[in-house]
Design an enzyme around this catalytic site. Structure first.
Site, short mmCIF file in Angstrom:
data_model
loop_
_atom_site.label_atom_id
_atom_site.label_comp_id
_atom_site.label_asym_id
_atom_site.label_seq_id
_atom_site.Cartn_x
_atom_site.Cartn_y
_atom_site.Cartn_z
N HIS A 63 0.85 -1.19 0.00
CA HIS A 63 0.00 0.00 0.00
C HIS A 63 0.88 1.24 0.00
O HIS A 63 1.64 1.47 0.94
CB HIS A 63 -0.87 -0.05 1.26
N GLY A 104 -4.57 7.98 -0.11
CA GLY A 104 -4.68 9.05 -1.11
C GLY A 104 -3.76 8.90 -2.29
O GLY A 104 -3.85 9.66 -3.24
N LYS A 124 -2.18 1.88 -6.83
CA LYS A 124 -2.76 0.89 -5.92
C LYS A 124 -2.40 -0.52 -6.37
O LYS A 124 -3.02 -1.07 -7.28
CB LYS A 124 -4.28 1.06 -5.89
N HIS A 150 9.40 4.15 -15.30
CA HIS A 150 10.01 5.46 -15.04
C HIS A 150 11.28 5.39 -14.20
O HIS A 150 12.05 6.35 -14.18
CB HIS A 150 9.02 6.38 -14.32
N ASP A 167 -3.41 3.22 -18.14
CA ASP A 167 -3.83 4.62 -17.96
C ASP A 167 -4.10 5.30 -19.29
O ASP A 167 -4.49 6.47 -19.33
CB ASP A 167 -2.81 5.41 -17.12
N ARG A 181 -8.06 7.92 -13.98
CA ARG A 181 -7.95 9.07 -13.06
C ARG A 181 -6.84 10.03 -13.42
O ARG A 181 -6.94 11.22 -13.15
CB ARG A 181 -7.69 8.57 -11.65
#
EC number: 3.5.1.98
Length: 428
Positions: A17, A21, A25, A135, A259, A265
């Protein structure tokens, strides 16, 4: 002829985790695996609980100082590492969380084991949805990525393969992989990504083409907001076909960041799950040994749908539109389907003229390539891993709790698109 597909899944990897926020995930991996099981796709694959990468494995690419820091730092002692946290870019985007090094070890080990199995012809396709963290740099973390499992996997493939092609369909530029192989013709990197308006990581212009021996062996396809299936296909298929014709890779690594889907998101593209999967299907159609990895993807339910659908394509299995009941069923409300409408109102800013201009520039660069560079192969170093694995557990059985040493984070459940965790009101 049916392909042999190896699938790597660690039952603990979804229980790490990043923190309340945080948009990344690992729990999405538990959702994906649950769908793979409940659709029965595991029956079409060899399922492995993967090897855990050592510090030595990670240092094949990363600096010893950086990996030593990752192993030693923890939420309890990080106050004593202020200088190192800054030096290694660990903090906000790349937080210190419990089990950080173990998490890196698990996802990296799976990519490394997948590469070794491809080298040894144990499988034709290897899948590690936990990998694809593109990355991470030699000396530092970046963009939610700590250890670059892709680079480490490719280095293993290069022991046996003269030419490896890397293809990246994440919405973010695959900067860490590009940087690692910028000066060589042994690896060709091809990244399709959003570019401009300060979008992370800010690299990936069409004119970044490689240098020295690697000049023209780096190919970037910079895209604008709102690209849809048709526009993406118009670029992706001809570019990949030309690259494979020119470069003649003996192995392909495909990073499948989700993504780039609509409704992500952190994303601004408009690909459907079918459109994203079409890229995977197209790369598979060349019948070249293939390492398939995950990557970005921050609307958890759609990431799980996407990677499950792509698993079905890789094993040539048609699966139902209605999702099977599972312990995570409520995540997929209200429709409980595999292919919900994920389109958004974002306008497609990629005009046909813009796409044709990109295509033309890319094809001109490809003409500068030497066809399939030859490479002098020296004695092959010994494999990192050897496996006469006869002890594989039945993936249908949960097994004892001893196999699940890390409990699921209690604040990993959330409702809706703006609630990141039940303890957080932070909008991403």
């Amino acid at each position: 002829m049916a392909k042999t597909v190896a699938y790597f899944y660690d039952p603990d990897v979804g229980n790490f985790h990043y923190g309340t926020g945080h948009p990344m995930k690992p729990h999405r991996l538990s959702l994906t695996h649950s769908l793979v099981l409940h659709y029965g796709l595991y029956k079409k694959m060899i399922v492995f609980k993967p090897y855990q990468a050592s510090q030595h494995d990670m240092c094949r690419f990363h600096s010893e100082d950086y990996i030593d820091f990752l192993q030693r730092v923890s939420p309890n002692n990080m106050q004593g590492f202020t200088k190192s946290l800054n030096a290694f870019n660990v903090g906000d985007d790349c937080p210190v969380f419990p089990g950080l090094f173990e998490f890196c070890s698990r996802y990296t080990g799976a990519s490394l084991q997948g590469a070794t199995q491809l080298n040894n012809k144990i499988c034709d396709i290897a899948i590690n949805w936990a990998g694809g963290l593109h990355h991470a740099k030699k000396f530092e973390a970046s963009g939610f990525c700590y250890v670059n499992d892709i680079v480490i996997g490719i280095l293993e493939l290069l022991k046996y393969h003269p030419r490896v092609l890397y293809v990246d369909i994440d919405i973010h530029h695959g900067d860490g992989v590009q940087e690692a192989f910028y000066l060589t013709d042994r690896v060709m990197t091809v990244s399709f990504h959003k570019y401009g308006n300060y979008f992370f990581p800010g690299t990936g212009d069409m004119y970044e083409v490689g240098a020295e021996s690697g000049r023209y062996y780096c190919l970037n396809v910079p895209l604008r907001d709102g690209i849809d299936d048709q526009s993406y296909r118009h670029l992706f298929q001809p570019v990949i076909k030309q690259v494979i014709d020119f470069y003649q890779p003996t192995c392909i690594v495909l990073q499948c960041g989700a993504d780039s889907l609509g409704c992500d998101r952190l994303g601004c593209f408009n690909l459907s799950i079918r459109g994203h999967g079409e890229c995977v299907q197209y790369v598979k159609s060349f019948n070249i040994p293939l390492l398939v990895l995950g990557g970005g993807g921050y609307t958890v339910r759609n990431v799980a749908r996407c990677w499950t659908y792509e698993t079905s394509l890789l094993v040539d299995e048609t699966i139902s539109e209605e999702l099977p009941y599972s312990e995570y069923f409520e995540y997929f409300a209200p429709d409980f389907t595999l292919h919900p409408d994920v389109s958004t109102r974002i306008e497609n800013q990629n005009s046909r003229q813009y796409l044709d201009q990109i295509r033309q520039t890319i094809f001109e660069n490809l003409k500068m390539l030497n066809h399939a560079p030859s490479v002098q192969i020296h004695d092959v170093p010994s494999d990192i891993l050897s496996y006469e694995r006869t002890d594989e557990p039945d993936p249908e059985e949960r097994g004892s709790e001893d196999n699940y040493s890390r409990p699921e984070a209690s604040n990993e459940f959330y409702d809706g698109d703006h609630d990141n965790d039940k303890e957080s009101d932070v909008e991403i």
